[in-house]
Design a protein around this motif. Sequence first.
Motif, PDB file in Angstrom:
ATOM      1  N   ALA A  42      62.576  34.887 123.110  1.00 37.09           N
ATOM      2  CA  ALA A  42      63.800  34.522 123.662  1.00 37.09           C
ATOM      3  C   ALA A  42      64.771  35.798 124.477  1.00 37.09           C
ATOM      4  N   GLY A  43      65.134  35.227 125.095  1.00 37.44           N
ATOM      5  CA  GLY A  43      65.789  36.521 125.360  1.00 37.44           C
ATOM      6  C   GLY A  43      67.436  36.434 124.891  1.00 37.44           C
ATOM      7  N   ASN A  44      68.422  37.141 125.252  1.00 34.38           N
ATOM      8  CA  ASN A  44      69.135  36.918 124.482  1.00 34.38           C
ATOM      9  C   ASN A  44      70.338  35.709 125.478  1.00 34.38           C
ATOM     10  N   LYS A  45      71.533  35.231 124.868  1.00 32.67           N
ATOM     11  CA  LYS A  45      71.950  34.209 125.461  1.00 32.67           C
ATOM     12  C   LYS A  45      72.923  34.916 126.880  1.00 32.67           C
ATOM     13  N   GLU A  46      73.111  36.176 127.033  1.00 32.06           N
ATOM     14  CA  GLU A  46      74.389  36.413 128.093  1.00 32.06           C
ATOM     15  C   GLU A  46      72.504  36.701 129.326  1.00 32.06           C
ATOM     16  N   GLY A  47      71.936  36.576 128.992  1.00 32.41           N
ATOM     17  CA  GLY A  47      70.515  36.868 130.135  1.00 32.41           C
ATOM     18  C   GLY A  47      70.442  38.208 130.505  1.00 32.41           C
ATOM     19  N   THR A  48      70.849  39.525 129.359  1.00 36.45           N
ATOM     20  CA  THR A  48      71.122  40.466 129.592  1.00 36.45           C
ATOM     21  C   THR A  48      69.960  41.449 129.560  1.00 36.45           C
ATOM     22  N   LEU A  62      67.812  47.936 105.655  1.00 37.83           N
ATOM     23  CA  LEU A  62      67.555  46.890 106.333  1.00 37.83           C
ATOM     24  C   LEU A  62      68.996  46.789 107.504  1.00 37.83           C
ATOM     25  N   ALA A  63      69.968  47.161 107.703  1.00 38.01           N
ATOM     26  CA  ALA A  63      70.876  46.336 108.137  1.00 38.01           C
ATOM     27  C   ALA A  63      71.161  45.416 108.932  1.00 38.01           C
ATOM     28  N   GLY A  64      69.628  44.645 109.469  1.00 28.34           N
ATOM     29  CA  GLY A  64      69.488  44.007 110.243  1.00 28.34           C
ATOM     30  C   GLY A  64      69.511  44.186 112.440  1.00 28.34           C
ATOM     31  N   LYS A  65      69.937  43.554 112.607  1.00 26.89           N
ATOM     32  CA  LYS A  65      69.471  43.549 114.357  1.00 26.89           C
ATOM     33  C   LYS A  65      70.527  43.581 115.479  1.00 26.89           C
ATOM     34  N   LYS A  66      70.667  44.695 115.913  1.00 31.33           N
ATOM     35  CA  LYS A  66      71.892  45.131 116.981  1.00 31.33           C
ATOM     36  C   LYS A  66      71.436  45.186 118.273  1.00 31.33           C
ATOM     37  N   GLU A  67      71.974  45.095 119.399  1.00 37.64           N
ATOM     38  CA  GLU A  67      71.534  44.884 120.304  1.00 37.64           C
ATOM     39  C   GLU A  67      72.131  46.676 120.976  1.00 37.64           C
ATOM     40  N   VAL A  68      71.591  47.202 121.224  1.00 43.20           N
ATOM     41  CA  VAL A  68      72.160  48.685 122.033  1.00 43.20           C
ATOM     42  C   VAL A  68      70.893  49.355 123.135  1.00 43.20           C
TER      43      VAL A  68
END
Length: 448
Positions: free
Chosen positions: A45-51, A301-307
């Motif tokens: 899936a995409g992100n909730k903002e649609g970006t 592993l610090a997790g996931k992030k949008e970058v």
Amino acid sequence: MLNATRKTVAALALLGAAQLVQAAVSDDEAKALGSTLTPFGAEKAGNKEGTIPEYSGGLTTPPPSYKKGSGVRPDPFADDKPLFTITAKNVDQYADKLSEGSKALFKKYPDYRMEVYPTRRSAAFPKTVLDATVKNATRCKTIENGLAIVPECRGGLPFPIPKTGDEVMWNHLLHFHGYFYDFRGKQYVVDSSGRVTMTDEFTAQQEWPYYLENVGNPEVYYRVRSDKLMTRSVGVINTYYDYLNPVATGRRAWSYSPGQRRVRVAPDFTYDTPTDSSGGVETFDDIQLFSGKLDRFDFKLAGKKEVIMPYNAYQAQLTKADELLKPNFVNPAKMRWELHRAWVVESTLKPGKRHLYSKRVFYWDEDWGGGMVDVYDASAKIWRAKFGVSTPSYEIPAPQLLSSFTYDLINGQYCFVTHTADTGGYAVGQQRPSSYFTPDAMAGGGIR
């Protein structure tokens, strides 16, 4: 008392075994692959903002201008326009989406900018690689406390549902670039005054036996041979192999010297030895953003992030060096940045181990099409910022992250590694016989 002691010893033995072997995911967990997750473990899936859009299979059709076998990949998104531009004046607005290295560049260079484009999840893989990745989810395990993986791992991303930093790093080391490439590349250093120096020109043949069925030694996952072409080093040939179990067999490297007319073992082709063509800005374990053994750092592993990272940066590979390499930084008009979800891995130097770096933070695109690294010095100050040049090979298809650029934030110089705009691009070549990568072949092929 004796029975209690035996039980304690047995418990400790089991604990030790658990530390040595990291179990694969369960069958139930693996069912997410191909449903909520892509076959290679990214969020479909995409992100909730649609970006960030939904993943729809990636880019598998070359643009009409592509010439088969040329090695030159025209930009399939050449008509895209930037959504916005980040500058030193508005960088705070986007700080939560930037790596520390990116933010440091804005601080150091007030005229630096990033042109951010629509996110294109272009990374794609052959069906055989996807099928093997799904199988790997339940058969791949790390051993040697995460420093090695079992030989049952073959032909796909080893850990599509990673649980540890070591597993994510193995995903990087083994993610699919393609099967083999023949190419001619150049490397450059731009000093703090803006002077551009070509420091290396070479031909190279790269192979990933991990993805090839007809190889002599399946324990080798990567091998490369590089022949130097510049006047001062013409005739020098370097070769090295990397192994699935580097504890049992570490990197094997050799260098042929035409002056001495002999091949010597090259133990320095590893860890933090500076590469001779980067002006000291890059080390051997910086190659392809990270290469080699994991033993000197702890990887968390610090997790996931949008970058925001370089992605689909075809223009950077298509642009001649004199237009691409500008004072202080790569020409912003030729660099494409996009917003992607990335696995974040924080690596810190282990007590008692030696390295130029005290810490590195890795950002690996969840689709395995891009990457960045923040590098810290011994005083925990950010020192270098590394960025991969993402140019997916739509004709294979394969994500491709074979070029990179590194900024030294202290002395103000940067290097661009493996540029092919003047040399014909990355051609998909042919598989070489295993003998081609041996010391005997180097001696036979060297200039005398």
